[in-house]
Design a protein around this motif. Structure first.
Motif, PDB file in Angstrom:
ATOM      1  N   LEU A 122       0.836  -1.191   0.000  1.00 58.92           N
ATOM      2  CA  LEU A 122       0.000   0.000   0.000  1.00 58.92           C
ATOM      3  C   LEU A 122       0.876   1.248   0.000  1.00 58.92           C
ATOM      4  O   LEU A 122       1.856   1.318   0.756  1.00 58.92           O
ATOM      5  CB  LEU A 122      -0.893   0.031   1.247  1.00 58.92           C
ATOM      6  CG  LEU A 122      -1.701  -1.235   1.565  1.00 58.92           C
ATOM      7  CD1 LEU A 122      -2.443  -1.060   2.884  1.00 58.92           C
ATOM      8  CD2 LEU A 122      -2.667  -1.558   0.444  1.00 58.92           C
ATOM      9  N   THR A 123       0.505   2.229  -0.819  1.00 57.22           N
ATOM     10  CA  THR A 123       1.192   3.527  -0.839  1.00 57.22           C
ATOM     11  C   THR A 123       0.171   4.606  -0.518  1.00 57.22           C
ATOM     12  O   THR A 123      -0.863   4.716  -1.180  1.00 57.22           O
ATOM     13  CB  THR A 123       1.836   3.788  -2.207  1.00 57.22           C
ATOM     14  OG1 THR A 123       2.760   2.740  -2.516  1.00 57.22           O
ATOM     15  CG2 THR A 123       2.578   5.116  -2.200  1.00 57.22           C
ATOM     16  N   SER A 124       0.475   5.414   0.518  1.00 63.31           N
ATOM     17  CA  SER A 124      -0.476   6.425   0.978  1.00 63.31           C
ATOM     18  C   SER A 124      -0.534   7.592  -0.010  1.00 63.31           C
ATOM     19  O   SER A 124       0.413   7.862  -0.747  1.00 63.31           O
ATOM     20  CB  SER A 124      -0.111   6.907   2.378  1.00 63.31           C
ATOM     21  OG  SER A 124       1.181   7.469   2.393  1.00 63.31           O
ATOM     22  N   LEU A 125      -1.668   8.309   0.018  1.00 59.44           N
ATOM     23  CA  LEU A 125      -1.946   9.305  -1.016  1.00 59.44           C
ATOM     24  C   LEU A 125      -1.140  10.581  -0.861  1.00 59.44           C
ATOM     25  O   LEU A 125      -0.591  11.105  -1.833  1.00 59.44           O
ATOM     26  CB  LEU A 125      -3.444   9.638  -1.005  1.00 59.44           C
ATOM     27  CG  LEU A 125      -3.936  10.586  -2.095  1.00 59.44           C
ATOM     28  CD1 LEU A 125      -3.714   9.987  -3.479  1.00 59.44           C
ATOM     29  CD2 LEU A 125      -5.421  10.904  -1.898  1.00 59.44           C
ATOM     30  N   ASP A 126      -1.027  11.128   0.341  1.00 64.40           N
ATOM     31  CA  ASP A 126      -0.391  12.427   0.532  1.00 64.40           C
ATOM     32  C   ASP A 126       1.113  12.326   0.758  1.00 64.40           C
ATOM     33  O   ASP A 126       1.891  13.040   0.132  1.00 64.40           O
ATOM     34  CB  ASP A 126      -1.032  13.165   1.707  1.00 64.40           C
ATOM     35  CG  ASP A 126      -2.468  13.574   1.422  1.00 64.40           C
ATOM     36  OD1 ASP A 126      -2.814  13.725   0.241  1.00 64.40           O
ATOM     37  OD2 ASP A 126      -3.244  13.735   2.381  1.00 64.40           O
ATOM     38  N   THR A 127       1.516  11.451   1.673  1.00 62.29           N
ATOM     39  CA  THR A 127       2.931  11.369   2.055  1.00 62.29           C
ATOM     40  C   THR A 127       3.728  10.399   1.198  1.00 62.29           C
ATOM     41  O   THR A 127       4.953  10.462   1.193  1.00 62.29           O
ATOM     42  CB  THR A 127       3.069  10.950   3.529  1.00 62.29           C
ATOM     43  OG1 THR A 127       2.450   9.662   3.703  1.00 62.29           O
ATOM     44  CG2 THR A 127       2.387  11.950   4.452  1.00 62.29           C
ATOM     45  N   GLY A 128       3.052   9.488   0.489  1.00 62.02           N
ATOM     46  CA  GLY A 128       3.750   8.497  -0.320  1.00 62.02           C
ATOM     47  C   GLY A 128       4.406   7.402   0.490  1.00 62.02           C
ATOM     48  O   GLY A 128       5.243   6.650  -0.034  1.00 62.02           O
ATOM     49  N   ASN A 129       4.038   7.277   1.765  1.00 61.56           N
ATOM     50  CA  ASN A 129       4.587   6.202   2.587  1.00 61.56           C
ATOM     51  C   ASN A 129       4.089   4.848   2.084  1.00 61.56           C
ATOM     52  O   ASN A 129       2.967   4.735   1.579  1.00 61.56           O
ATOM     53  CB  ASN A 129       4.180   6.374   4.053  1.00 61.56           C
ATOM     54  CG  ASN A 129       4.849   7.572   4.692  1.00 61.56           C
ATOM     55  OD1 ASN A 129       5.926   7.989   4.278  1.00 61.56           O
ATOM     56  ND2 ASN A 129       4.212   8.152   5.705  1.00 61.56           N
ATOM     57  N   THR A 130       4.940   3.834   2.228  1.00 61.29           N
ATOM     58  CA  THR A 130       4.630   2.497   1.728  1.00 61.29           C
ATOM     59  C   THR A 130       4.724   1.478   2.850  1.00 61.29           C
ATOM     60  O   THR A 130       5.602   1.570   3.715  1.00 61.29           O
ATOM     61  CB  THR A 130       5.596   2.116   0.591  1.00 61.29           C
ATOM     62  OG1 THR A 130       5.437   3.030  -0.497  1.00 61.29           O
ATOM     63  CG2 THR A 130       5.324   0.705   0.082  1.00 61.29           C
ATOM     64  N   ILE A 131       3.811   0.508   2.819  1.00 64.83           N
ATOM     65  CA  ILE A 131       3.829  -0.581   3.793  1.00 64.83           C
ATOM     66  C   ILE A 131       3.433  -1.865   3.076  1.00 64.83           C
ATOM     67  O   ILE A 131       2.666  -1.827   2.101  1.00 64.83           O
ATOM     68  CB  ILE A 131       2.877  -0.275   4.978  1.00 64.83           C
ATOM     69  CG1 ILE A 131       3.193  -1.158   6.179  1.00 64.83           C
ATOM     70  CG2 ILE A 131       1.427  -0.396   4.564  1.00 64.83           C
ATOM     71  CD1 ILE A 131       2.468  -0.730   7.438  1.00 64.83           C
ATOM     72  N   VAL A 132       3.977  -2.998   3.525  1.00 63.71           N
ATOM     73  CA  VAL A 132       3.689  -4.298   2.908  1.00 63.71           C
ATOM     74  C   VAL A 132       3.021  -5.210   3.927  1.00 63.71           C
ATOM     75  O   VAL A 132       3.553  -5.434   5.017  1.00 63.71           O
ATOM     76  CB  VAL A 132       4.967  -4.969   2.362  1.00 63.71           C
ATOM     77  CG1 VAL A 132       4.657  -6.384   1.860  1.00 63.71           C
ATOM     78  CG2 VAL A 132       5.571  -4.131   1.238  1.00 63.71           C
ATOM     79  N   ALA A 133       1.867  -5.729   3.560  1.00 64.88           N
ATOM     80  CA  ALA A 133       1.194  -6.761   4.351  1.00 64.88           C
ATOM     81  C   ALA A 133       1.571  -8.102   3.725  1.00 64.88           C
ATOM     82  O   ALA A 133       0.956  -8.554   2.751  1.00 64.88           O
ATOM     83  CB  ALA A 133      -0.310  -6.548   4.335  1.00 64.88           C
TER      84      ALA A 133
END
Length: 271
Positions: free
Chosen positions: A238-249
């Motif tokens: 997942l990549t967040s809309l504003d900050t562009g942070n990414t996380i993997v489930a």
């Protein structure tokens, strides 16, 4: 408003210089004062109405697809439908905002945090409009004045985007009932931080499998039409809309997954 903020900032800096010359400089005090002054000016105007039951959750899930979870923790009916600039064709689903009002005698002036879970396509009388649940609208009122505030019907309010924060809650994936071995779609909810997503990618079981971009289907539902049989377990990025942070489930969708089932990850964005 901006000029007033600049005047306050200039006055504080002037005071700092003069005070430094006479008695000594305390930068922490000045930084705190500047931050407090700035925080008073990061609110923007918006229109607000409410819909559904006076003490309810607006509608059952709405255009984001969250279903009856909107009435349950952590949303707890503190939700809103958004006009086009908030809903963003579904990309705004899950975003969190603070709203407050001072334009009515029943207003408390205290901020209330709400989540975008629905769309209000006709809410275009202002550039930003919140069509709040009855619960959310009433939460802006002074104690015991919630029905008086709802009776106003339409308000001018202030809002600002804030980080979503669901303590102890991880990201959840509800597999769409139309999914099959060649087509996978999932509703995604409870993202901390931005709350809304810019992109979603899926990786199949093998280490050599590449990340495949998913497409937004509708609301908070994302899909991958592979055209051939997909190999589980699936990891989802997942990549967040504003900050562009990414996380993997990692491996969040197990082998033997079923349409209509819900799978909880072990991760969430940091706040």
């Amino acid at each position: 408003m901006a000029s007033t903020a600049l005047q306050i900032t200039f006055s504080l800096l002037t005071f700092a210089v003069l005070f430094n010359g006479c008695y000594g400089f305390y930068p922490k005090l000045i930084n705190t004062s500047l931050a407090m002054a700035a925080s008073e000016y990061d609110w923007s105007p918006a229109g607000a109405t409410w819909y559904g039951s006076p003490t309810g959750d607006g509608s059952d899930g709405g255009a984001c697809g969250y279903g009856n979870s909107v009435s349950q923790s952590p949303f707890s009916s503190l939700i809103s439908a958004g006009g086009p600039s908030l809903y963003k064709s579904g990309k705004g689903c899950g975003a969190c905002y603070e709203v407050k009002c001072t334009s009515n005698l029943a207003c408390s002036g205290e901020p209330v945090t709400v989540v975008i879970t629905d769309e209000c396509p006709g809410c275009v009388s202002e550039s930003v409009h919140f069509d709040l649940s009855g619960t959310s609208f009433g939460a802006m009122a002074k104690s015991g004045q919630d029905q008086n505030l709802r009776d106003a019907g339409v308000l001018q309010i202030q809002y600002r985007k804030v980080e979503c924060n669901y303590p102890g809650t991880t990201i959840v994936f509800h597999v769409d009932s139309g999914s099959n071995p060649n087509y996978f779609a999932t509703l995604i909810e409870y993202e901390n931080g931005d709350g809304d997503l810019a992109s979603v990618d899926l990786k199949q079981a093998l280490d050599s499998d590449p990340w495949q971009p998913m497409q937004q289907s509708w609301g908070a539902v994302w899909k991958l039409d592979a055209g051939s049989q997909l190999r589980a377990p699936f990891s989802i990025r997942l990549t967040s809309l504003d900050t562009g942070n990414t996380i993997v489930a990692a491996d969040v969708i197990p082998a033997g997954w079923e349409p209509g089932e819900t799978y909880r990850s072990a991760v969430n964005f940091k706040v």
